[in-house]
Design an enzyme around this catalytic site. Structure first.
Site, mmCIF file in Angstrom:
data_model
loop_
_atom_site.group_PDB
_atom_site.id
_atom_site.type_symbol
_atom_site.label_atom_id
_atom_site.label_comp_id
_atom_site.label_asym_id
_atom_site.label_seq_id
_atom_site.Cartn_x
_atom_site.Cartn_y
_atom_site.Cartn_z
ATOM 1 N N GLY A 1 32.169 0.746 -20.947
ATOM 2 C CA GLY A 1 32.874 2.506 -20.510
ATOM 3 C C GLY A 1 31.706 3.312 -21.661
ATOM 4 O O GLY A 1 30.590 2.658 -21.038
ATOM 5 N N GLU B 1 9.567 -7.579 -2.785
ATOM 6 C CA GLU B 1 9.746 -8.975 -2.826
ATOM 7 C C GLU B 1 10.484 -8.534 -1.370
ATOM 8 O O GLU B 1 10.931 -9.932 -1.310
ATOM 9 C CB GLU B 1 10.135 -10.014 -3.874
ATOM 10 N N THR C 1 13.203 -5.530 0.416
ATOM 11 C CA THR C 1 14.492 -5.340 0.318
ATOM 12 C C THR C 1 15.733 -6.428 0.694
ATOM 13 O O THR C 1 15.662 -6.918 1.851
ATOM 14 C CB THR C 1 14.379 -3.819 1.226
ATOM 15 N N GLU D 1 0.921 -1.636 -0.103
ATOM 16 C CA GLU D 1 -0.107 -0.273 0.175
ATOM 17 C C GLU D 1 1.554 1.203 0.372
ATOM 18 O O GLU D 1 1.781 1.067 0.557
ATOM 19 C CB GLU D 1 -1.128 -0.375 1.006
HETATM 20 P P1 TGC Z 1 5.863 -12.341 11.428
HETATM 21 O O1 TGC Z 1 5.126 -11.843 12.584
HETATM 22 O O2 TGC Z 1 7.642 -11.769 11.493
HETATM 23 O O3 TGC Z 1 4.989 -12.771 10.466
HETATM 24 C C1 TGC Z 1 3.778 -13.789 9.986
HETATM 25 C C2 TGC Z 1 3.527 -14.188 10.193
HETATM 26 O O4 TGC Z 1 4.304 -15.250 9.356
HETATM 27 C C3 TGC Z 1 5.128 -16.059 9.425
HETATM 28 N N1 TGC Z 1 5.871 -16.353 8.229
HETATM 29 C C4 TGC Z 1 6.030 -16.346 6.972
HETATM 30 N N2 TGC Z 1 5.709 -17.634 6.781
HETATM 31 C C5 TGC Z 1 5.930 -17.869 5.310
HETATM 32 N N3 TGC Z 1 6.525 -17.176 4.212
HETATM 33 C C6 TGC Z 1 7.542 -16.771 5.003
HETATM 34 N N4 TGC Z 1 8.471 -15.673 3.619
HETATM 35 C C7 TGC Z 1 7.110 -15.844 6.584
HETATM 36 N N5 TGC Z 1 7.771 -14.755 7.252
HETATM 37 C C8 TGC Z 1 7.122 -14.333 8.123
HETATM 38 C C9 TGC Z 1 5.797 -15.730 10.274
HETATM 39 O O5 TGC Z 1 6.174 -17.519 10.768
HETATM 40 C C10 TGC Z 1 4.839 -15.574 11.396
HETATM 41 O O6 TGC Z 1 3.782 -17.161 11.786
HETATM 42 P P2 TGC Z 1 2.800 -16.932 12.955
HETATM 43 O O7 TGC Z 1 2.528 -18.272 13.098
HETATM 44 O O8 TGC Z 1 4.089 -17.338 13.969
HETATM 45 O O9 TGC Z 1 1.950 -15.769 12.630
HETATM 46 O O10 TGC Z 1 5.706 -10.637 10.218
HETATM 47 P P3 TGC Z 1 5.504 -8.708 10.793
HETATM 48 O O11 TGC Z 1 4.561 -7.974 10.577
HETATM 49 O O12 TGC Z 1 6.485 -8.784 11.673
HETATM 50 O O13 TGC Z 1 6.863 -9.010 9.410
HETATM 51 C C11 TGC Z 1 8.368 -9.799 9.063
HETATM 52 C C12 TGC Z 1 8.464 -9.023 7.734
HETATM 53 C C13 TGC Z 1 8.879 -7.561 7.983
HETATM 54 C C14 TGC Z 1 9.512 -10.224 7.225
HETATM 55 C C15 TGC Z 1 7.139 -8.996 6.171
HETATM 56 O O14 TGC Z 1 6.233 -8.633 6.887
HETATM 57 C C16 TGC Z 1 8.007 -8.459 5.014
HETATM 58 O O15 TGC Z 1 8.376 -9.823 4.456
HETATM 59 N N6 TGC Z 1 8.279 -7.480 4.401
HETATM 60 C C17 TGC Z 1 8.323 -7.486 3.049
HETATM 61 C C18 TGC Z 1 7.184 -6.827 2.706
HETATM 62 C C19 TGC Z 1 7.163 -7.949 1.047
HETATM 63 O O16 TGC Z 1 8.141 -8.717 0.413
HETATM 64 N N7 TGC Z 1 6.114 -7.650 0.088
HETATM 65 C C20 TGC Z 1 6.943 -7.954 -0.639
HETATM 66 C C21 TGC Z 1 5.319 -7.247 -1.643
HETATM 67 S S1 TGC Z 1 4.740 -8.135 -2.985
HETATM 68 C C22 TGC Z 1 5.860 -8.628 -4.183
HETATM 69 O O17 TGC Z 1 7.127 -7.219 -4.132
HETATM 70 C C23 TGC Z 1 5.889 -8.343 -5.311
HETATM 71 S S2 TGC Z 1 7.078 -7.682 -6.875
HETATM 72 C C24 TGC Z 1 6.582 -9.030 -8.068
HETATM 73 C C25 TGC Z 1 7.534 -8.589 -9.257
HETATM 74 O O18 TGC Z 1 7.338 -8.127 -10.528
HETATM 75 O O19 TGC Z 1 7.997 -9.937 -9.821
HETATM 76 P P1 FAD Z 2 9.671 0.978 2.213
HETATM 77 O O1 FAD Z 2 9.354 0.401 3.768
HETATM 78 O O2 FAD Z 2 9.140 2.690 3.103
HETATM 79 O O3 FAD Z 2 11.705 0.947 2.676
HETATM 80 C C1 FAD Z 2 12.011 2.126 2.171
HETATM 81 C C2 FAD Z 2 13.386 1.917 2.831
HETATM 82 O O4 FAD Z 2 13.679 1.784 4.287
HETATM 83 C C3 FAD Z 2 13.871 0.641 2.306
HETATM 84 O O5 FAD Z 2 15.606 0.537 2.056
HETATM 85 C C4 FAD Z 2 13.856 -0.515 3.714
HETATM 86 O O6 FAD Z 2 15.094 -1.274 3.153
HETATM 87 C C5 FAD Z 2 13.732 0.585 4.736
HETATM 88 N N1 FAD Z 2 12.888 -0.188 5.808
HETATM 89 C C6 FAD Z 2 11.773 -0.358 6.064
HETATM 90 N N2 FAD Z 2 12.017 -0.636 7.258
HETATM 91 C C7 FAD Z 2 13.483 -0.734 7.759
HETATM 92 C C8 FAD Z 2 13.248 -1.403 8.718
HETATM 93 N N3 FAD Z 2 12.749 -2.219 9.473
HETATM 94 N N4 FAD Z 2 15.204 -1.384 9.057
HETATM 95 C C9 FAD Z 2 15.819 -1.111 8.688
HETATM 96 N N5 FAD Z 2 15.128 -0.284 7.417
HETATM 97 C C10 FAD Z 2 13.966 -0.968 7.042
HETATM 98 N N6 FAD Z 2 3.499 -4.644 -3.825
HETATM 99 C C11 FAD Z 2 3.149 -5.797 -4.611
HETATM 100 O O7 FAD Z 2 2.089 -6.535 -3.354
HETATM 101 N N7 FAD Z 2 2.602 -6.734 -5.873
HETATM 102 C C12 FAD Z 2 3.345 -6.052 -6.526
HETATM 103 O O8 FAD Z 2 3.186 -7.073 -7.712
HETATM 104 C C13 FAD Z 2 4.710 -5.278 -6.172
HETATM 105 N N8 FAD Z 2 5.192 -5.009 -7.523
HETATM 106 C C14 FAD Z 2 6.566 -4.158 -7.911
HETATM 107 C C15 FAD Z 2 7.024 -3.334 -9.078
HETATM 108 C C16 FAD Z 2 7.828 -2.599 -9.000
HETATM 109 C C17 FAD Z 2 8.235 -2.347 -10.579
HETATM 110 C C18 FAD Z 2 8.455 -2.439 -7.595
HETATM 111 C C19 FAD Z 2 9.395 -0.764 -7.320
HETATM 112 C C20 FAD Z 2 7.502 -2.536 -6.898
HETATM 113 C C21 FAD Z 2 5.988 -3.284 -6.139
HETATM 114 N N9 FAD Z 2 6.184 -3.679 -5.535
HETATM 115 C C22 FAD Z 2 5.026 -4.894 -5.277
HETATM 116 C C23 FAD Z 2 6.529 -3.285 -3.847
HETATM 117 C C24 FAD Z 2 7.331 -3.409 -3.527
HETATM 118 O O9 FAD Z 2 6.873 -4.805 -2.916
HETATM 119 C C25 FAD Z 2 8.291 -2.845 -2.283
HETATM 120 O O10 FAD Z 2 8.354 -1.886 -2.520
HETATM 121 C C26 FAD Z 2 8.566 -3.143 -1.190
HETATM 122 O O11 FAD Z 2 7.869 -4.090 -0.377
HETATM 123 C C27 FAD Z 2 9.441 -1.893 -0.514
HETATM 124 O O12 FAD Z 2 8.438 -1.405 0.163
HETATM 125 P P2 FAD Z 2 8.551 -0.011 0.100
HETATM 126 O O13 FAD Z 2 9.259 0.551 -1.672
HETATM 127 O O14 FAD Z 2 7.729 1.319 0.355
HETATM 128 O O15 FAD Z 2 9.653 0.612 0.823
#
Ligand code: TGC
Ligand code: FAD
Length: 389
Positions: free
Chosen positions: A344, A368, A370, A138
């Protein structure tokens, strides 16, 4: 252009089955024939080559590691990873399209949906007839998706969604969005179909990265969907995070392809570019860069291959996926930067691909999870102390 030659310094091919190598070859040939001739133009014009969606389906690229009974290829996780590697050798945006379709839309329907939802969506998504997107991030909640504001409220036989998602790959062209929203305070997954009143998906423009990929907002204003569009087995943040585990696994392989493309380009260039009456490959500082590249590619290959074997044995942990995503994206980006340096001034032009990969990998480092979030995930695992907040 010289034909791509894949580095294999440690005979990793010797650890692959004939079927895995055959699948890799067929995707590699297709990328050479169909992606390489068009990708620079797509990138420059910021358009996704939609005409290739069906051909990618014919290669079995969507949800390739899901069961055949839903029309998927049913290949093992290593073959799936090799497919992602070859696609991203073409462009990260092309791999993103396939990752989102398979790992972020087909997978949650498969893992958290009803049999009716699986039968309805998966075969059509495998053929590319239907396209999906995944809405988790979001405007105010990226790394911290648990704080999401989007809500779902039950109203008779419907749910009413309100909120907004941002940075959503494929959003504008998707027939179905997997949307994560809080229902009574708990994160649940919902299927929102294109054209539903109260739902819009405007495209986001002016990106410097992932230009051959569609990125969108998803906006929900009193958007009413049938109650049967809830993914009933979803519940809690671990449901979307479970999808991310699948996609991050594919990314760990994909970026190896981008790194290989950059290494191959830089090596060829260094052997033919003459300065001070010698090929620049004869200078020690240039060799140091090329050695760094092939060394890191080899380590990435080993990391992802072992991860794939663990995944096939159902033994892998999401923290191991974080390690592979973090390491492989970091070094692929560094390899792309060093390749661009070896090229270059020529390296900043569209005649060469390293800078395109470099710009794309800046996104891959952020989405996915950072790089730093994956550091904290691994840090939490090894110390037992979460340091996210
Ligand atoms: P936290 O308390 O750590 O976890 C909640 C529950 O989830 C479990 N868990 C997982 N389970 C499966 N796979 C994982 N990777 C998991 N990570 C955590 C965890 O064990 C816990 O389970 P339970 O049973 O205890 O409830 O949650 P938190 O709120 O403290 O957050 C942790 C954190 C920061 C690691 C997590 O929220 C996170 O990974 N943040 C990054 C967000 C992210 O990766 N967003 C991606 C959006 S989609 C995208 O970017 C698509 S790009 C696609 C493309 O174009 O290719
Ligand atoms: P922020 O969370 O605001 O982070 C900004 C900076 O702060 C980063 O350097 C981060 O590492 C740092 N930071 C944040 N929290 C902490 C912490 N606790 N400690 C230390 N450092 C921290 N999302 C979807 O849901 N679906 C999609 O299909 C999808 N596709 C994408 C395609 C593109 C081209 C891009 C750019 C993004 C896409 N995303 C998608 C979103 C993507 O997953 C987020 O951009 C990503 O999870 C990071 O969130 P943010 O950009 O809000 O950065």
């Amino acid at each position: 252009m010289k034909k791509f030659e894949s580095p294999d310094y440690m005979d990793i091919d010797g650890m692959l089955s004939d079927e895995e190598k055959m699948i890799r070859s067929s995707v590699r040939e297709w990328v050479d024939a169909r992606i390489m001739p068009v990708i620079e133009k797509s990138y420059q014009s910021a358009t996704f080559p939609r005409e290739l969606i069906t051909e990618m389906a014919e290669l079995g690229l969507y949800g390739a590691n899901l069961p055949e009974k839903y029309g998927c290829a049913g290949v093992n996780n290593v073959a799936y990873g090799l497919m992602m590697q070859e696609l991203e050798r073409g462009d990260s945006g092309i791999r993103s399209f396939a990752s989102v379709q398979g790992a972020l839309v087909m997978y949650p329907i498969f893992a958290y949906g009803t049999e009716k939802q699986r039968q309805h969506w998966l075969p059509k998504m495998a053929t590319g007839e239907k396209i999906g997107c995944f809405g988790l991030t979001e405007p105010d909640h990226g790394s911290d998706p648990g704080g999401m504001k989007t809500t779902a409220v039950k109203d008779g036989d419907s749910y009413i969604l309100n909120g907004a998602k941002m940075w959503i790959t494929n959003g504008t062209i998707a027939d179905v969005a997997v949307v994560w929203a809080k229902l009574d305070g708990v994160v649940r997954g919902f299927l929102v179909e294109k054209g539903t009143p109260g739902f819009s998906a405007p495209e986001m423009h002016d990106k410097h990265s992932l230009r051959a990929s569609i990125t969108s907002e998803l906006i929900f204003q009193d958007c009413r969907i049938p109650a049967e569009n809830l993914l009933p087995e979803s519940g809690g943040l671990k449901s979307p995070l479970g999808c991310l585990t699948q996609a991050r696994y594919g990314i760990s392989w994909g970026v190896i392809g981008a790194a290989m493309a950059c290494y191959d380009e830089a090596l060829n260039y260094a052997k033919t570019r003459i300065q001070f009456d010698k090929p620049i490959a004869s200078f020690q500082l240039v060799q140091q860069k090329l050695v760094y590249m092939v060394n890191e590619i080899t380590k990435m290959q080993l990391l992802s291959l072992q991860l794939g074997r663990l995944k096939d044995d159902k033994k892998f942990k999401f923290t191991q996926v974080s390690m592979a995503k973090r390491n492989n994206v970091y070094h692929s980006l560094e390899i792309a930067r060093q390749a661009r340096d070896i090229l270059g001034a020529n390296g900043i032009t569209a005649e060469y691909q390293s800078m395109r990969h470099m710009c794309n990998l800046e996104t891959v480092k952020t989405y996915e999870g950072t790089h730093d979030i994956h550091t904290l995930i691994i840090g939490s695992d090894i110390t037992g102390i979460p340091a996210f907040s």
